[in-house]
Write a protein that holds these residues in place. Structure first.
Motif, PDB file in Angstrom:
ATOM      1  N   GLU A 157     -11.714 -10.509   2.385  1.00  0.00           N
ATOM      2  CA  GLU A 157     -11.448  -9.304   3.176  1.00  0.00           C
ATOM      3  C   GLU A 157     -11.259  -9.646   4.652  1.00  0.00           C
ATOM      4  N   GLU A 158     -12.071 -10.599   5.162  1.00  0.00           N
ATOM      5  CA  GLU A 158     -11.938 -11.013   6.562  1.00  0.00           C
ATOM      6  C   GLU A 158     -10.594 -11.710   6.802  1.00  0.00           C
ATOM      7  N   GLN A 159     -10.233 -12.560   5.875  1.00  0.00           N
ATOM      8  CA  GLN A 159      -8.956 -13.260   5.994  1.00  0.00           C
ATOM      9  C   GLN A 159      -7.785 -12.271   5.928  1.00  0.00           C
ATOM     10  N   GLU A 160      -7.890 -11.348   5.011  1.00  0.00           N
ATOM     11  CA  GLU A 160      -6.841 -10.340   4.851  1.00  0.00           C
ATOM     12  C   GLU A 160      -6.671  -9.519   6.131  1.00  0.00           C
ATOM     13  N   LYS A 161      -7.775  -9.159   6.767  1.00  0.00           N
ATOM     14  CA  LYS A 161      -7.727  -8.374   7.995  1.00  0.00           C
ATOM     15  C   LYS A 161      -7.005  -9.137   9.106  1.00  0.00           C
ATOM     16  N   LEU A 162      -7.290 -10.436   9.216  1.00  0.00           N
ATOM     17  CA  LEU A 162      -6.650 -11.257  10.242  1.00  0.00           C
ATOM     18  C   LEU A 162      -5.142 -11.353  10.005  1.00  0.00           C
ATOM     19  N   LEU A 163      -4.753 -11.601   8.750  1.00  0.00           N
ATOM     20  CA  LEU A 163      -3.339 -11.748   8.446  1.00  0.00           C
ATOM     21  C   LEU A 163      -2.581 -10.431   8.624  1.00  0.00           C
ATOM     22  N   LYS A 164      -3.231  -9.327   8.304  1.00  0.00           N
ATOM     23  CA  LYS A 164      -2.609  -8.019   8.518  1.00  0.00           C
ATOM     24  C   LYS A 164      -2.364  -7.774  10.008  1.00  0.00           C
ATOM     25  N   TYR A 165      -3.281  -8.227  10.835  1.00  0.00           N
ATOM     26  CA  TYR A 165      -3.129  -8.077  12.288  1.00  0.00           C
ATOM     27  C   TYR A 165      -1.872  -8.806  12.764  1.00  0.00           C
ATOM     28  N   ILE A 166      -1.672 -10.026  12.264  1.00  0.00           N
ATOM     29  CA  ILE A 166      -0.485 -10.801  12.650  1.00  0.00           C
ATOM     30  C   ILE A 166       0.779 -10.136  12.107  1.00  0.00           C
ATOM     31  N   ALA A 167       0.718  -9.692  10.852  1.00  0.00           N
ATOM     32  CA  ALA A 167       1.878  -9.054  10.229  1.00  0.00           C
ATOM     33  C   ALA A 167       2.305  -7.805  10.987  1.00  0.00           C
ATOM     34  N   GLU A 168       1.335  -6.994  11.386  1.00  0.00           N
ATOM     35  CA  GLU A 168       1.654  -5.777  12.131  1.00  0.00           C
ATOM     36  C   GLU A 168       2.175  -6.109  13.525  1.00  0.00           C
ATOM     37  N   GLY A 169       1.650  -7.183  14.129  1.00  0.00           N
ATOM     38  CA  GLY A 169       2.138  -7.602  15.436  1.00  0.00           C
ATOM     39  C   GLY A 169       3.587  -8.050  15.381  1.00  0.00           C
ATOM     40  N   LEU A 170       4.004  -8.579  14.227  1.00  0.00           N
ATOM     41  CA  LEU A 170       5.390  -9.005  14.024  1.00  0.00           C
ATOM     42  C   LEU A 170       6.261  -7.886  13.456  1.00  0.00           C
ATOM     43  N   SER A 171       5.655  -6.710  13.275  1.00  0.00           N
ATOM     44  CA  SER A 171       6.369  -5.533  12.738  1.00  0.00           C
ATOM     45  C   SER A 171       6.953  -5.802  11.354  1.00  0.00           C
ATOM     46  N   LEU A 172       6.195  -6.534  10.531  1.00  0.00           N
ATOM     47  CA  LEU A 172       6.654  -6.816   9.168  1.00  0.00           C
ATOM     48  C   LEU A 172       6.552  -5.557   8.312  1.00  0.00           C
ATOM     49  N   GLU A 173       7.520  -5.403   7.433  1.00  0.00           N
ATOM     50  CA  GLU A 173       7.535  -4.260   6.523  1.00  0.00           C
ATOM     51  C   GLU A 173       7.527  -4.753   5.079  1.00  0.00           C
ATOM     52  N   ASN A 174       6.986  -3.933   4.207  1.00  0.00           N
ATOM     53  CA  ASN A 174       6.984  -4.217   2.766  1.00  0.00           C
ATOM     54  C   ASN A 174       6.453  -5.611   2.442  1.00  0.00           C
ATOM     55  N   TYR A 175       5.379  -6.011   3.129  1.00  0.00           N
ATOM     56  CA  TYR A 175       4.821  -7.335   2.840  1.00  0.00           C
ATOM     57  C   TYR A 175       3.841  -7.280   1.679  1.00  0.00           C
ATOM     58  N   GLN A 176       3.671  -8.431   1.045  1.00  0.00           N
ATOM     59  CA  GLN A 176       2.759  -8.553  -0.086  1.00  0.00           C
ATOM     60  C   GLN A 176       1.623  -9.501   0.270  1.00  0.00           C
ATOM     61  N   ILE A 177       0.415  -9.160  -0.162  1.00  0.00           N
ATOM     62  CA  ILE A 177      -0.760  -9.995   0.092  1.00  0.00           C
ATOM     63  C   ILE A 177      -1.182 -10.654  -1.215  1.00  0.00           C
ATOM     64  N   THR A 178      -1.353 -11.956  -1.186  1.00  0.00           N
ATOM     65  CA  THR A 178      -1.778 -12.685  -2.382  1.00  0.00           C
ATOM     66  C   THR A 178      -3.076 -13.430  -2.099  1.00  0.00           C
ATOM     67  N   LYS A 179      -3.789 -13.751  -3.146  1.00  0.00           N
ATOM     68  CA  LYS A 179      -5.044 -14.481  -3.021  1.00  0.00           C
ATOM     69  C   LYS A 179      -4.939 -15.765  -3.824  1.00  0.00           C
ATOM     70  N   LYS A 180      -4.806 -16.877  -3.119  1.00  0.00           N
ATOM     71  CA  LYS A 180      -4.727 -18.175  -3.773  1.00  0.00           C
ATOM     72  C   LYS A 180      -5.258 -19.215  -2.795  1.00  0.00           C
ATOM     73  N   ASP A 181      -6.475 -19.677  -3.040  1.00  0.00           N
ATOM     74  CA  ASP A 181      -7.148 -20.576  -2.096  1.00  0.00           C
ATOM     75  C   ASP A 181      -7.178 -19.961  -0.691  1.00  0.00           C
ATOM     76  N   GLY A 182      -7.450 -18.657  -0.636  1.00  0.00           N
ATOM     77  CA  GLY A 182      -7.436 -17.942   0.639  1.00  0.00           C
ATOM     78  C   GLY A 182      -6.353 -16.890   0.622  1.00  0.00           C
ATOM     79  N   ALA A 183      -6.310 -16.079   1.666  1.00  0.00           N
ATOM     80  CA  ALA A 183      -5.341 -14.990   1.722  1.00  0.00           C
ATOM     81  C   ALA A 183      -4.007 -15.478   2.256  1.00  0.00           C
ATOM     82  N   ALA A 184      -2.935 -14.819   1.811  1.00  0.00           N
ATOM     83  CA  ALA A 184      -1.593 -15.136   2.296  1.00  0.00           C
ATOM     84  C   ALA A 184      -0.745 -13.879   2.250  1.00  0.00           C
TER      85      ALA A 184
END
Length: 237
Positions: A63-90
């Motif tokens: 959940e912590e990793q996901e929150k960090l990556l979402k912050y970066i994604a929103e800062g880049l104005s990414l749309e329709n992104y997918q979150i996966t869990k494989k040896d950490g968040a991506a």
């Protein structure tokens, strides 16, 4: 020379030094990379940006990793992104002209490396703005973002040695880069240069390097592929 004159002379010297620093910093511009690529007269194929940084706080939970990556994604104005869990968040986001991957990996020292990979197949000039945006996001997260940029273009047929040398000279001239070294790797012509116009460099065998230019002939497609990278190309060619 009395003390007042001596003090005045010292002040003048320091003012001159500071002005020179301002001028030197002011002329640095990553836009030169785009200008140099355009000057090569190659047909643009794609460009790529990789930004890496070490996150100080160890993110244990997904959940912590996901929150960090979402912050970066929103800062880049990414749309329709997918979150996966494989040896950490991506996170992965793709559309008709770009693909972005953001991931977290262990560094082995109870730290995690946050990597943002962006690939563009159109709007190549947008890469510099994306680089600046990524750097700003990483700074807000107290990370020093290390960036690498590359642009790929092609020419029809197999360029001669003279044509390659002409293209290399043109690209380095626009970048105001001095050739530092050259190699022949698996049939590819690889040139290394240094330009004061760019704000990064790496020391290799005592030489400053911040530009890599590659020409590689693709026999199957009968075309010469050109890669311009700062400071180095990150993938196989």
């Amino acid at each position: 020379m009395n003390k007042r004159v001596l003090l005045y002379s010292i002040v003048l010297v320091w003012v001159a030094v500071l002005l020179q620093l301002v001028v030197t910093v002011g002329i640095r511009s990553d836009n030169k990379i785009v200008e140099a690529f355009q000057a090569s007269n190659s047909m643009p194929v794609k460009s790529a940006l990789t930004v890496t940084g070490i996150y100080d706080s160890y993110l244990v939970s997904y959940e912590e990793q996901e929150k960090l990556l979402k912050y970066i994604a929103e800062g880049l104005s990414l749309e329709n992104y997918q979150i996966t869990k494989k040896d950490g968040a991506a996170i992965t986001s793709a559309n008709r002209w770009s693909k972005t991957d953001i991931s977290i990996a262990e560094s082995g020292k109870k730290q995690q490396i946050v990597t943002t990979d962006i690939e563009l197949t159109d709007r190549l000039s947008a890469l510099i703005n994306l680089k600046e945006t990524c750097e700003k996001i990483y700074r807000k997260l107290n990370m020093e973002g290390k960036c690498s940029i590359s642009m790929e273009g092609v020419y029809h047929g197999n360029l001669s040695a003279a044509q390659i040398d002409d293209m290399k000279t043109t690209v380095f001239k626009v970048l105001e880069a001095k050739e530092q070294d050259k190699q022949k790797i698996s049939g590819s012509n690889v040139y290394y240069g240094y330009s004061k116009r760019l704000d990064t460099f790496q020391a290799v065998d005592g030489k400053k390097i911040n530009t890599q230019l590659i020409f590689s002939y693709n026999e199957k497609n009968d075309r010469t592929e050109m890669y311009l990278a700062v400071p180095f190309f990150q993938k196989d060619f």
